[in-house]
Design a protein around this motif. Structure first.
Motif, PDB file in Angstrom:
ATOM      1  N   ARG A 150       6.977 -19.930 -79.626  1.00  0.00           N
ATOM      2  CA  ARG A 150       6.715 -21.120 -78.804  1.00  0.00           C
ATOM      3  C   ARG A 150       6.612 -20.706 -77.344  1.00  0.00           C
ATOM      4  O   ARG A 150       7.459 -19.960 -76.841  1.00  0.00           O
ATOM      5  N   ASN A 151       5.591 -21.207 -76.668  1.00  0.00           N
ATOM      6  CA  ASN A 151       5.377 -20.926 -75.243  1.00  0.00           C
ATOM      7  C   ASN A 151       5.044 -22.224 -74.520  1.00  0.00           C
ATOM      8  O   ASN A 151       4.354 -23.093 -75.076  1.00  0.00           O
ATOM      9  N   SER A 152       5.522 -22.357 -73.298  1.00  0.00           N
ATOM     10  CA  SER A 152       5.229 -23.557 -72.517  1.00  0.00           C
ATOM     11  C   SER A 152       5.211 -23.218 -71.033  1.00  0.00           C
ATOM     12  O   SER A 152       5.888 -22.285 -70.580  1.00  0.00           O
ATOM     13  N   ILE A 153       4.414 -23.978 -70.302  1.00  0.00           N
ATOM     14  CA  ILE A 153       4.342 -23.838 -68.850  1.00  0.00           C
ATOM     15  C   ILE A 153       4.044 -25.203 -68.256  1.00  0.00           C
ATOM     16  O   ILE A 153       3.330 -26.019 -68.858  1.00  0.00           O
ATOM     17  N   GLY A 154       4.619 -25.478 -67.095  1.00  0.00           N
ATOM     18  CA  GLY A 154       4.392 -26.758 -66.442  1.00  0.00           C
ATOM     19  C   GLY A 154       4.477 -26.623 -64.934  1.00  0.00           C
ATOM     20  O   GLY A 154       5.143 -25.719 -64.408  1.00  0.00           O
ATOM     21  N   ILE A 155       3.788 -27.514 -64.249  1.00  0.00           N
ATOM     22  CA  ILE A 155       3.803 -27.522 -62.794  1.00  0.00           C
ATOM     23  C   ILE A 155       3.782 -28.964 -62.302  1.00  0.00           C
ATOM     24  O   ILE A 155       3.203 -29.846 -62.950  1.00  0.00           O
ATOM     25  N   GLU A 156       4.455 -29.198 -61.191  1.00  0.00           N
ATOM     26  CA  GLU A 156       4.519 -30.528 -60.589  1.00  0.00           C
ATOM     27  C   GLU A 156       4.392 -30.382 -59.081  1.00  0.00           C
ATOM     28  O   GLU A 156       5.051 -29.544 -58.475  1.00  0.00           O
ATOM     29  N   ILE A 157       3.521 -31.194 -58.494  1.00  0.00           N
ATOM     30  CA  ILE A 157       3.326 -31.148 -57.045  1.00  0.00           C
ATOM     31  C   ILE A 157       3.171 -32.579 -56.531  1.00  0.00           C
ATOM     32  O   ILE A 157       2.564 -33.421 -57.194  1.00  0.00           O
ATOM     33  N   GLY A 158       3.765 -32.846 -55.378  1.00  0.00           N
ATOM     34  CA  GLY A 158       3.695 -34.185 -54.806  1.00  0.00           C
ATOM     35  C   GLY A 158       3.729 -34.137 -53.284  1.00  0.00           C
ATOM     36  O   GLY A 158       4.082 -33.121 -52.681  1.00  0.00           O
ATOM     37  N   LYS A 159       3.338 -35.245 -52.684  1.00  0.00           N
ATOM     38  CA  LYS A 159       3.319 -35.353 -51.230  1.00  0.00           C
ATOM     39  C   LYS A 159       3.984 -36.656 -50.811  1.00  0.00           C
ATOM     40  O   LYS A 159       3.795 -37.697 -51.449  1.00  0.00           O
ATOM     41  N   PHE A 160       4.756 -36.582 -49.721  1.00  0.00           N
ATOM     42  CA  PHE A 160       5.377 -37.779 -49.164  1.00  0.00           C
ATOM     43  C   PHE A 160       4.328 -38.508 -48.325  1.00  0.00           C
ATOM     44  O   PHE A 160       3.981 -38.083 -47.224  1.00  0.00           O
ATOM     45  N   ILE A 161       3.804 -39.611 -48.869  1.00  0.00           N
ATOM     46  CA  ILE A 161       2.786 -40.390 -48.157  1.00  0.00           C
ATOM     47  C   ILE A 161       3.422 -41.294 -47.105  1.00  0.00           C
ATOM     48  O   ILE A 161       2.753 -41.750 -46.175  1.00  0.00           O
ATOM     49  N   LYS A 162       4.710 -41.585 -47.251  1.00  0.00           N
ATOM     50  CA  LYS A 162       5.526 -42.298 -46.267  1.00  0.00           C
ATOM     51  C   LYS A 162       6.904 -41.662 -46.306  1.00  0.00           C
ATOM     52  O   LYS A 162       7.229 -40.906 -47.224  1.00  0.00           O
ATOM     53  N   ASP A 163       7.705 -41.959 -45.312  1.00  0.00           N
ATOM     54  CA  ASP A 163       9.090 -41.480 -45.361  1.00  0.00           C
ATOM     55  C   ASP A 163       9.757 -41.975 -46.640  1.00  0.00           C
ATOM     56  O   ASP A 163       9.742 -43.184 -46.946  1.00  0.00           O
ATOM     57  N   ARG A 164      10.299 -41.051 -47.428  1.00  0.00           N
ATOM     58  CA  ARG A 164      11.029 -41.327 -48.667  1.00  0.00           C
ATOM     59  C   ARG A 164      10.153 -41.883 -49.787  1.00  0.00           C
ATOM     60  O   ARG A 164      10.673 -42.422 -50.763  1.00  0.00           O
ATOM     61  N   THR A 165       8.828 -41.775 -49.687  1.00  0.00           N
ATOM     62  CA  THR A 165       7.914 -42.219 -50.749  1.00  0.00           C
ATOM     63  C   THR A 165       7.048 -41.044 -51.183  1.00  0.00           C
ATOM     64  O   THR A 165       6.258 -40.528 -50.401  1.00  0.00           O
ATOM     65  N   LEU A 166       7.215 -40.625 -52.440  1.00  0.00           N
ATOM     66  CA  LEU A 166       6.549 -39.438 -52.959  1.00  0.00           C
ATOM     67  C   LEU A 166       5.545 -39.831 -54.036  1.00  0.00           C
ATOM     68  O   LEU A 166       5.857 -40.596 -54.953  1.00  0.00           O
ATOM     69  N   VAL A 167       4.331 -39.297 -53.940  1.00  0.00           N
ATOM     70  CA  VAL A 167       3.294 -39.474 -54.959  1.00  0.00           C
ATOM     71  C   VAL A 167       2.888 -38.087 -55.434  1.00  0.00           C
ATOM     72  O   VAL A 167       2.687 -37.181 -54.608  1.00  0.00           O
ATOM     73  N   GLY A 168       2.772 -37.902 -56.768  1.00  0.00           N
ATOM     74  CA  GLY A 168       2.495 -36.557 -57.250  1.00  0.00           C
ATOM     75  C   GLY A 168       1.755 -36.507 -58.564  1.00  0.00           C
ATOM     76  O   GLY A 168       1.453 -37.529 -59.193  1.00  0.00           O
ATOM     77  N   LEU A 169       1.487 -35.271 -58.974  1.00  0.00           N
ATOM     78  CA  LEU A 169       0.757 -34.961 -60.192  1.00  0.00           C
ATOM     79  C   LEU A 169       1.536 -33.909 -60.967  1.00  0.00           C
ATOM     80  O   LEU A 169       2.092 -32.981 -60.385  1.00  0.00           O
ATOM     81  N   GLN A 170       1.565 -34.055 -62.292  1.00  0.00           N
ATOM     82  CA  GLN A 170       2.226 -33.067 -63.125  1.00  0.00           C
ATOM     83  C   GLN A 170       1.324 -32.660 -64.287  1.00  0.00           C
ATOM     84  O   GLN A 170       0.623 -33.493 -64.872  1.00  0.00           O
ATOM     85  N   LEU A 171       1.328 -31.368 -64.618  1.00  0.00           N
ATOM     86  CA  LEU A 171       0.513 -30.809 -65.681  1.00  0.00           C
ATOM     87  C   LEU A 171       1.370 -29.903 -66.548  1.00  0.00           C
ATOM     88  O   LEU A 171       2.263 -29.212 -66.050  1.00  0.00           O
ATOM     89  N   GLY A 172       1.108 -29.907 -67.841  1.00  0.00           N
ATOM     90  CA  GLY A 172       1.860 -29.058 -68.750  1.00  0.00           C
ATOM     91  C   GLY A 172       1.011 -28.581 -69.908  1.00  0.00           C
ATOM     92  O   GLY A 172       0.040 -29.251 -70.309  1.00  0.00           O
ATOM     93  N   TYR A 173       1.359 -27.414 -70.464  1.00  0.00           N
ATOM     94  CA  TYR A 173       0.633 -26.860 -71.599  1.00  0.00           C
ATOM     95  C   TYR A 173       1.617 -26.071 -72.457  1.00  0.00           C
ATOM     96  O   TYR A 173       2.446 -25.308 -71.936  1.00  0.00           O
ATOM     97  N   SER A 174       1.561 -26.269 -73.761  1.00  0.00           N
ATOM     98  CA  SER A 174       2.457 -25.548 -74.661  1.00  0.00           C
ATOM     99  C   SER A 174       1.734 -25.204 -75.954  1.00  0.00           C
ATOM    100  O   SER A 174       0.802 -25.907 -76.383  1.00  0.00           O
ATOM    101  N   THR A 175       2.163 -24.111 -76.584  1.00  0.00           N
ATOM    102  CA  THR A 175       1.605 -23.671 -77.863  1.00  0.00           C
ATOM    103  C   THR A 175       2.737 -23.293 -78.806  1.00  0.00           C
ATOM    104  O   THR A 175       3.839 -22.948 -78.369  1.00  0.00           O
TER     105      THR A 175
END
Length: 391
Positions: free
Chosen positions: A243-268
């Motif tokens: 079993r193998n897996s990898i994931g990444i998550e990245i986000g940006k604070f569009i306002k103070d204390r407000t985070l919007v982001g994207l997450q991607l994952g892949y596993s076999t």
């Protein structure tokens, strides 16, 4: 459906205590329930359902300065019910209830100062298991009972970090052997019933300010192998799992204390079964899962320690293939759509690191191929923790 609620006794006092002073105490615990039903295709009389409930509570009281006596009580109950009457002259119903009860009592010595405390100690733990399997075949009942009871020593070591005057984060390792052989850690939150004293860090951090980015990543590799060299063994003589897996998550604070982001994952995953009997060809199963989603997270208080709430929308695509010898026997796939609101606590370690504990979450999943909708609610004071890098 899985429902999990947390009950905490909140007792307040005007008197301020040292963290590990005689008379102070802490508490932690959780309660959860789960219920699921299998609905068969039209024309089938088979059906099944499962129900489970588990509870646990820990209470510690300092009997002397830096010495605490802690008691832990937990129980879990689950029942599986099934009925099968399709395609047979027999009607068979099975009920399998299981109960686990654990009680432990340990003494711990705390050391350290300010926000950090280490601890070490030991005690005794008792565990009971009870099972009662009841089967009815065309009105004829049969029953199998089983019970187990054990008493073992327990040794613990770990550390506590105070987030504020009432909440502390704990990381601990426990074993039944001494010297302590650490094979894993457990984490959780403790509620200190009487307010503790330490200096509040006056430093101001820019970790949650508008314009900053947050990055997280993870991977996993797991290999398992089983081999039996006995030539008279009629089943598999070798099983391999990868079993193998990898994931990444990245986000940006569009306002103070407000985070919007994207997450991607892949596993076999890959499973191989090799048989001794040459009449049975080797079998292989492969699986692949891709996931992607967007999330929004709001940190509620402009402070180093803050609660947050978030919501995520995720998509998962799974594909599985099955082969026997050199031929492919079949394949299947599924599309899963998920909505995930959640709440938790966050603590700013520095201008570049943030630790979070998710306390409660709702997972609403829809799989159109199977025409199923599942709902899971979870929460408690014993969550997992994530560490993120902010730049």
């Amino acid at each position: 459906m899985k429902q999990l609620f947390t009950f905490v006794s909140l007792l307040f006092s005007l008197h301020v205590f040292s963290q590990t002073e005689k008379g102070n105490s802490f508490i932690s615990g959780n309660i959860s329930t789960r219920y699921s039903v299998y609905t068969p295709p039209n024309g089938s009389t088979a059906k099944s359902n499962t129900f489970s409930i588990s509870t646990g509570i820990s209470y510690g009281k300092f009997v002397r300065d830096n010495i605490v006596w802690r008691t832990d009580i937990s129980e879990s109950f689950d029942r599986i019910y099934g009925k099968n009457g399709s395609g047979s002259n027999q009607t068979i119903t099975t009920s399998i209830p299981n109960t686990n009860i654990s009680l432990s009592s340990v003494g711990l010595y705390y050391f350290g100062k300010e926000r950090w405390r280490g601890f070490v100690g030991g005690g005794v733990s008792a565990h009971g298991y009870f099972s009662n399997i009841e089967t009815t075949t065309n009105g004829v009942n049969s029953r199998q009972k089983r019970s187990e009871f054990s008493v073992t020593p327990v040794f613990e070591a770990g550390a506590v970090y105070f987030l504020n005057k009432h909440l502390a984060l704990q990381l601990a390792a426990a074993t039944n052997y001494f010297p302590i052989n650490i094979s894993g850690f457990s984490s959780g939150l403790l509620y200190w019933i009487k307010p503790t004293t330490f200096e509040i860090d006056p430093n101001e951090f820019t970790t949650l300010q508008k314009g900053r980015w947050m990055l997280g990543a993870g991977f996993g590799i797991n290999t398992e192998r089983y081999k039996n060299n006995n030539p008279y063994y009629s089943s598999t003589n070798e099983e391999r799992t990868q079993r193998n897996s990898i994931g990444i998550e990245i986000g940006k604070f569009i306002k103070d204390r407000t985070l919007v982001g994207l997450q991607l994952g892949y596993s076999t995953s890959k499973n191989v079964y090799v048989y001794n009997n040459n009449l049975i060809p080797n079998q292989e199963g492969k699986g692949m899962t891709f996931s992607g989603g967007i999330f929004l997270k709001k940190y509620l208080i402009p402070a180093r320690f803050t609660p947050y709430f978030g919501i995520g929308v995720n998509y998962m695509r799974t594909k599985s293939t099955y082969s026997s010898g050199n031929s492919i026997d079949g394949s299947s796939y599924a599309n899963i759509y998920e909505l995930n609101p959640n709440i938790g606590l966050a603590y700013v370690i520095s201008n570049h690191f943030l630790v979070e504990a998710q306390l409660a979450s709702l997972y609403l999943n829809y799989t159109p191929e199977a025409r199923t909708v599942s709902v899971n609610i979870s929460g408690g004071l014993r969550p997992g923790f994530t560490l993120s890098y902010v730049f």
